[in-house]
Design a protein around this motif. Structure first.
Motif, PDB file in Angstrom:
ATOM      1  N   ASP A 296       0.757 -13.101   9.227  1.00 15.34           N
ATOM      2  CA  ASP A 296       0.737 -14.150   8.214  1.00 15.34           C
ATOM      3  C   ASP A 296       0.520 -13.527   6.843  1.00 15.34           C
ATOM      4  N   THR A 297       0.344 -14.392   5.833  1.00 12.03           N
ATOM      5  CA  THR A 297       0.194 -13.898   4.466  1.00 12.03           C
ATOM      6  C   THR A 297      -1.033 -13.008   4.332  1.00 12.03           C
ATOM      7  N   ALA A 298      -2.136 -13.409   4.958  1.00 13.66           N
ATOM      8  CA  ALA A 298      -3.353 -12.596   4.882  1.00 13.66           C
ATOM      9  C   ALA A 298      -3.123 -11.210   5.481  1.00 13.66           C
ATOM     10  N   GLY A 299      -2.393 -11.149   6.589  1.00 11.86           N
ATOM     11  CA  GLY A 299      -2.095  -9.856   7.195  1.00 11.86           C
ATOM     12  C   GLY A 299      -1.207  -8.994   6.316  1.00 11.86           C
ATOM     13  N   LEU A 300      -0.220  -9.623   5.666  1.00 10.94           N
ATOM     14  CA  LEU A 300       0.642  -8.883   4.743  1.00 10.94           C
ATOM     15  C   LEU A 300      -0.158  -8.327   3.573  1.00 10.94           C
ATOM     16  N   VAL A 301      -1.128  -9.115   3.086  1.00  9.56           N
ATOM     17  CA  VAL A 301      -1.984  -8.645   1.990  1.00  9.56           C
ATOM     18  C   VAL A 301      -2.772  -7.415   2.433  1.00  9.56           C
ATOM     19  N   GLU A 302      -3.326  -7.467   3.646  1.00  6.97           N
ATOM     20  CA  GLU A 302      -4.108  -6.328   4.142  1.00  6.97           C
ATOM     21  C   GLU A 302      -3.246  -5.081   4.260  1.00  6.97           C
ATOM     22  N   HIS A 303      -2.016  -5.234   4.788  1.00  6.76           N
ATOM     23  CA  HIS A 303      -1.116  -4.088   4.895  1.00  6.76           C
ATOM     24  C   HIS A 303      -0.777  -3.535   3.511  1.00  6.76           C
ATOM     25  N   ALA A 304      -0.564  -4.434   2.530  1.00 11.82           N
ATOM     26  CA  ALA A 304      -0.238  -3.988   1.177  1.00 11.82           C
ATOM     27  C   ALA A 304      -1.396  -3.209   0.561  1.00 11.82           C
ATOM     28  N   ILE A 305      -2.623  -3.669   0.790  1.00 12.24           N
ATOM     29  CA  ILE A 305      -3.796  -2.969   0.259  1.00 12.24           C
ATOM     30  C   ILE A 305      -3.915  -1.581   0.883  1.00 12.24           C
ATOM     31  N   GLN A 306      -3.668  -1.494   2.192  1.00 13.00           N
ATOM     32  CA  GLN A 306      -3.707  -0.184   2.848  1.00 13.00           C
ATOM     33  C   GLN A 306      -2.657   0.753   2.264  1.00 13.00           C
ATOM     34  N   GLN A 307      -1.466   0.232   2.073  1.00 14.95           N
ATOM     35  CA  GLN A 307      -0.378   1.057   1.534  1.00 14.95           C
ATOM     36  C   GLN A 307      -0.688   1.499   0.109  1.00 14.95           C
ATOM     37  N   LEU A 308      -1.273   0.609  -0.683  1.00 19.57           N
ATOM     38  CA  LEU A 308      -1.483   0.848  -2.106  1.00 19.57           C
ATOM     39  C   LEU A 308      -2.616   1.831  -2.362  1.00 19.57           C
ATOM     40  N   TYR A 309      -3.702   1.726  -1.586  1.00 17.12           N
ATOM     41  CA  TYR A 309      -4.898   2.515  -1.893  1.00 17.12           C
ATOM     42  C   TYR A 309      -5.247   3.544  -0.816  1.00 17.12           C
ATOM     43  N   GLY A 310      -4.392   3.679   0.211  1.00 14.82           N
ATOM     44  CA  GLY A 310      -4.712   4.594   1.300  1.00 14.82           C
ATOM     45  C   GLY A 310      -4.863   6.041   0.864  1.00 14.82           C
ATOM     46  N   GLU A 311      -4.145   6.447  -0.200  1.00 11.63           N
ATOM     47  CA  GLU A 311      -4.213   7.832  -0.676  1.00 11.63           C
ATOM     48  C   GLU A 311      -4.936   7.935  -2.016  1.00 11.63           C
ATOM     49  N   GLU A 312      -5.548   6.827  -2.505  1.00 14.97           N
ATOM     50  CA  GLU A 312      -6.167   6.817  -3.832  1.00 14.97           C
ATOM     51  C   GLU A 312      -7.671   7.029  -3.725  1.00 14.97           C
ATOM     52  N   SER A 313      -8.261   7.388  -4.852  1.00 15.50           N
ATOM     53  CA  SER A 313      -9.711   7.521  -4.928  1.00 15.50           C
ATOM     54  C   SER A 313     -10.131   7.441  -6.386  1.00 15.50           C
ATOM     55  N   GLY A 314     -11.421   7.183  -6.613  1.00 20.41           N
ATOM     56  CA  GLY A 314     -11.954   7.142  -7.966  1.00 20.41           C
ATOM     57  C   GLY A 314     -11.437   5.962  -8.761  1.00 20.41           C
ATOM     58  N   ASP A 315     -11.183   6.185 -10.068  1.00 18.62           N
ATOM     59  CA  ASP A 315     -10.791   5.102 -10.964  1.00 18.62           C
ATOM     60  C   ASP A 315      -9.405   4.551 -10.682  1.00 18.62           C
ATOM     61  N   THR A 316      -8.593   5.248  -9.878  1.00 18.92           N
ATOM     62  CA  THR A 316      -7.273   4.703  -9.556  1.00 18.92           C
ATOM     63  C   THR A 316      -7.382   3.453  -8.683  1.00 18.92           C
ATOM     64  N   VAL A 317      -8.520   3.261  -8.045  1.00 21.95           N
ATOM     65  CA  VAL A 317      -8.819   1.985  -7.377  1.00 21.95           C
ATOM     66  C   VAL A 317      -9.586   1.130  -8.388  1.00 21.95           C
ATOM     67  N   PRO A 318      -9.042  -0.014  -8.813  1.00 18.95           N
ATOM     68  CA  PRO A 318      -9.662  -0.779  -9.895  1.00 18.95           C
ATOM     69  C   PRO A 318     -10.914  -1.522  -9.442  1.00 18.95           C
ATOM     70  N   LYS A 319     -11.625  -2.077 -10.426  1.00 14.01           N
ATOM     71  CA  LYS A 319     -12.835  -2.836 -10.129  1.00 14.01           C
ATOM     72  C   LYS A 319     -12.505  -4.150  -9.432  1.00 14.01           C
ATOM     73  N   GLU A 320     -11.329  -4.720  -9.743  1.00 14.40           N
ATOM     74  CA  GLU A 320     -10.932  -6.008  -9.163  1.00 14.40           C
ATOM     75  C   GLU A 320      -9.566  -5.884  -8.507  1.00 14.40           C
ATOM     76  N   VAL A 321      -9.429  -6.477  -7.350  1.00 12.24           N
ATOM     77  CA  VAL A 321      -8.137  -6.616  -6.692  1.00 12.24           C
ATOM     78  C   VAL A 321      -7.933  -8.105  -6.434  1.00 12.24           C
ATOM     79  N   LEU A 322      -6.951  -8.691  -7.098  1.00 13.91           N
ATOM     80  CA  LEU A 322      -6.692 -10.128  -6.996  1.00 13.91           C
ATOM     81  C   LEU A 322      -5.502 -10.346  -6.072  1.00 13.91           C
ATOM     82  N   VAL A 323      -5.665 -11.234  -5.109  1.00 14.41           N
ATOM     83  CA  VAL A 323      -4.673 -11.416  -4.052  1.00 14.41           C
ATOM     84  C   VAL A 323      -4.404 -12.898  -3.840  1.00 14.41           C
ATOM     85  N   PRO A 324      -3.258 -13.265  -3.212  1.00 11.24           N
ATOM     86  CA  PRO A 324      -2.968 -14.676  -2.923  1.00 11.24           C
ATOM     87  C   PRO A 324      -3.705 -15.217  -1.708  1.00 11.24           C
ATOM     88  N   ALA A 325      -4.133 -14.332  -0.812  1.00 17.58           N
ATOM     89  CA  ALA A 325      -4.875 -14.747   0.387  1.00 17.58           C
ATOM     90  C   ALA A 325      -5.781 -13.591   0.801  1.00 17.58           C
TER      91      ALA A 325
END
Length: 669
Positions: A296-325
């Motif tokens: 569902d939409t919530a699952g797609l959001v979780e997959h997107a977050i994993q894809q987006l930040y899986g290789e990131e660290s420090g300030d490249t991960v922002p203070k806020e992540v705003l999502v639709p679900a």
């Protein structure tokens, strides 16, 4: 196709603790990876009767031949392990976002002795500070060119740097003041690194400090009558401000946030991300994915977050992540993000204000990206040719079906039963050939009978057109040339334009399974038509059914032929629903004046406007009705008769107070 019960773990074997599980096929390949708060409860869901499972889940468990799991201590560890395994095994049934382009980043190589500013694409490297992504590389270069006045960081390649150092002369940028020329030791390595770090701070959104510092230096220089220095500082300030203006301010509170929005249908999903730093949109990117798992939409959001930040660290991960679900395991995902950032991260849905407005903009971009993706995929000539060839091969046709007609039935609980016919030629929609049908042969809900009626009516019209041209003889002489082979007289009204229903398709597709396919084939057989292929596409498992076959034809998920059939089916479905809704709306809005012969829409509106409502019109006399412009004696009498015969509508009730509302206001004709 495996039976899930053959590899189902025994009761008590699965631990009731957090963990990650893998389904493997008969060749030991990992085909699905998932995580769970409780492995026992989650895995039990996969071994229910197949009819109760989501179609995609049922396909996965019947493809699998074994399941195994790994127990972890916390849900955060489960999230990390799930991401690692998805990256390692690339399971076919997991959602995998594919980037719709290789976005350029502004990169600062802090891992070098003399950091360099450059444009980079592809995989990120350790020790390099990235900003973006940007839509275009030229946008990065314009920004960098403005900022080099204030932060003259090295931008040259390693070869150019070595040549300048050996020659003892800097490059052109060093002479014009857009490089501090560390190659010839104009600045020390520490001084140059400090410039690079200030450049990074400014790009990260901490702009106010540098603007105020330069303004103060400019004022001091002006007071000391160092006007050339003051002018140079003024130009530096202007350059920084122009660089800042490259990104519009969208959030007034200098927010650092990423906004993630989705657009999805039954088959695919598009993700768009806006990167906001210092209240400004610094970058944008997007992905498109096939929905190969039941998500569902919530699952797609979780997959997107994993894809987006899986290789990131420090300030490249922002203070806020705003999502639709919010993801199902919101706390675990938030803790995982905080661990990658090194400080707290807020994961939430924007509810009001500028952030909600910006989220709507991101959602519109996601919707446009999905439409563009589908359009590009459908319009590509090579892709369409391959799709038609795959359909011909799968259905055992003599040639590619250059004209495909698809039929769908739509109704609301057995009322307003309608059907649609859409036409695709060469894999593209031919909207001028679309047709709509009202089911007239019976009342009530019977999709199979409705399909038989629609196919019969469509191809009776086709046979009638053929009889006019002599290409198809009359009913009692079909299959032979009429009479002595005489050519029928030319139709005097034939203007050369193609007639409606005149062209036969090579393939008829019906929205449904075996019953609908059998009804369509029976209708064609009754008309003596045996050279048109028929198939059905069932939504449940996206299976293709052929007449008389007990088993469906299963096309691969990646098949362009299946994608084309799905698009044809979905187009017919949407066209039928729109027609059904318009009929229902028209029926609801009927008026007693509709029964008056010869009374058009203009005069109906004139009557309502003159009297104010149907109730007041019902109380009027013939003479009063004739006072309305355009109303004659016969029409006025017909209006009085029609209103007298029509039962008055039930009074309106205010649902909040229970009060009966008098019909003294305006009405609808």
């Amino acid at each position: 196709m495996a039976d899930p019960s053959s590899y189902r773990p025994k009761p008590g074997q699965i631990p009731d603790s957090p963990g990650v599980y893998k389904f493997r096929d008969e060749h030991r390949r990992v085909i699905y990876v998932g995580k769970a708060k409780s492995l026992r409860q989650r895995l039990a869901n996969y071994f229910q009767p197949l009819v109760s499972l989501h179609p995609r889940t049922a396909t996965m468990v019947t493809t699998a031949a074994s399941v195994e799991w790994t127990v972890v201590s916390t849900e955060v560890e489960a999230l990390q392990l799930e991401y690692s395994w998805i990256k390692e095994y690339d399971p076919r049934f997991n959602v995998k976002y594919r980037d719709d382009k290789s976005y350029p980043y502004l990169a600062v190589t802090l891992n070098e002795e003399f950091p360099r500013v450059q444009v980079l694409r592809g995989h990120k490297k350790k020790g390099v500070r990235y900003f973006g992504p940007y839509a275009h590389a030229w946008a990065i270069r314009e920004t960098v060119d403005l900022m080099l006045r204030v932060f003259p960081v090295r931008t040259c390649s390693a070869g150019v740097f070595r040549n300048a150092a050996s020659a003892g002369r800097p490059c052109l940028l060093g002479y014009i003041g857009k490089c501090s020329a560390p190659c010839v030791a104009r600045v020390t390595p520490d001084e140059h690194r400090e410039l690079a770090e200030e450049f990074c701070d400014f790009m990260a959104g901490r702009t106010g400090t540098y603007i105020r510092r330069l303004e103060k230096q400019m004022m001091i220089a002006a007071e000391d009558m160092e006007y050339e220095k003051a002018a140079r500082l003024r130009d530096d300030i202007e350059a920084l401000r122009r660089a800042m203006e490259k990104s519009a301010v969208v959030l007034a509170d200098a927010t650092d946030a990423d906004l993630i929005a989705l657009a999805e249908d039954e088959l695919e999903a598009a993700v768009q991300i806006f990167h906001v730093r210092g209240g400004r949109v610094r970058g944008q990117r997007g992905w498109v994915t096939d929905k190969v798992e039941a998500v569902d939409t919530a699952g797609l959001v979780e997959h997107a977050i994993q894809q987006l930040y899986g290789e990131e660290s420090g300030d490249t991960v922002p203070k806020e992540v705003l999502v639709p679900a919010l993801p199902e395991d919101t706390e675990a995902v938030t803790a995982w993000l905080a661990g990658r950032r090194g400080s707290n991260v807020s994961l939430r849905i924007p509810q009001r204000g500028d952030k909600k407005d910006l989220m709507e903009t991101v959602a519109r971009n996601a919707q446009q990206a999905l439409v563009l993706h589908k359009t590009k995929r459908a319009s590509d000539l090579t892709t369409r040719s391959r799709a038609l060839e795959e359909i011909a091969e799968a259905l055992d046709l003599d040639s590619a079906p250059l004209r495909i007609e698809c039929f769908d039935i739509s109704h609301l609980q057995g009322e307003d039963v309608v059907a649609s016919m859409v036409v695709f030629e060469d894999g593209l929609p031919r909207k001028s050939e679309y047709r709509r049908f009202q089911i007239k042969g019976f009342e009530g809900q019977d999709d199979v009978r409705s399909m038989h009626e629609v196919i019969s009516r469509r191809f009776k019209r086709y046979l009638a057109e053929k009889e006019k041209t002599g290409e198809w003889g009359p009913a009692e002489g079909r299959g032979r040339v009429d009479g002595g082979g005489e050519v029928p007289a030319e139709d005097p009204q034939d203007d050369g334009r193609p007639k409606r229903f005149a062209y036969p398709p090579q393939l008829v597709v019906v929205d449904g399974g075996q019953p609908q396919v059998a009804a369509a084939r029976r209708a064609l057989d009754e008309l003596g038509i045996d050279d048109i292929a028929v198939c059905g596409l069932a939504k449940r498992l996206e299976e293709v059914w052929l007449p008389g076959d007990d088993d469906p034809v299963v096309l691969p998920r990646s098949s362009e032929g299946l994608y084309l059939l799905q698009r044809v089916r979905d187009t017919a479905h949407d066209f039928a629903i729109r027609y059904q809704r318009s009929k229902r709306t028209k029926r609801i809005r009927t008026s007693p004046l509709d029964a008056v012969p010869g009374l058009g829409e203009t005069r109906k509106q004139a009557l309502i406007k003159h009297f104010g409502s149907v109730k007041r019109l019902r109380q009027a006399t013939i003479e009063q009705i004739r006072e309305v412009p355009g109303m004659g004696l016969k029409t006025a009498e017909a209006v009085v008769v029609a209103l007298a015969q029509a039962a008055p509508a039930a009074p309106a009730v205010n649902t909040a107070t229970g009060e009966i509302m008098e019909d003294d206001g305006g009405g609808t004709a």
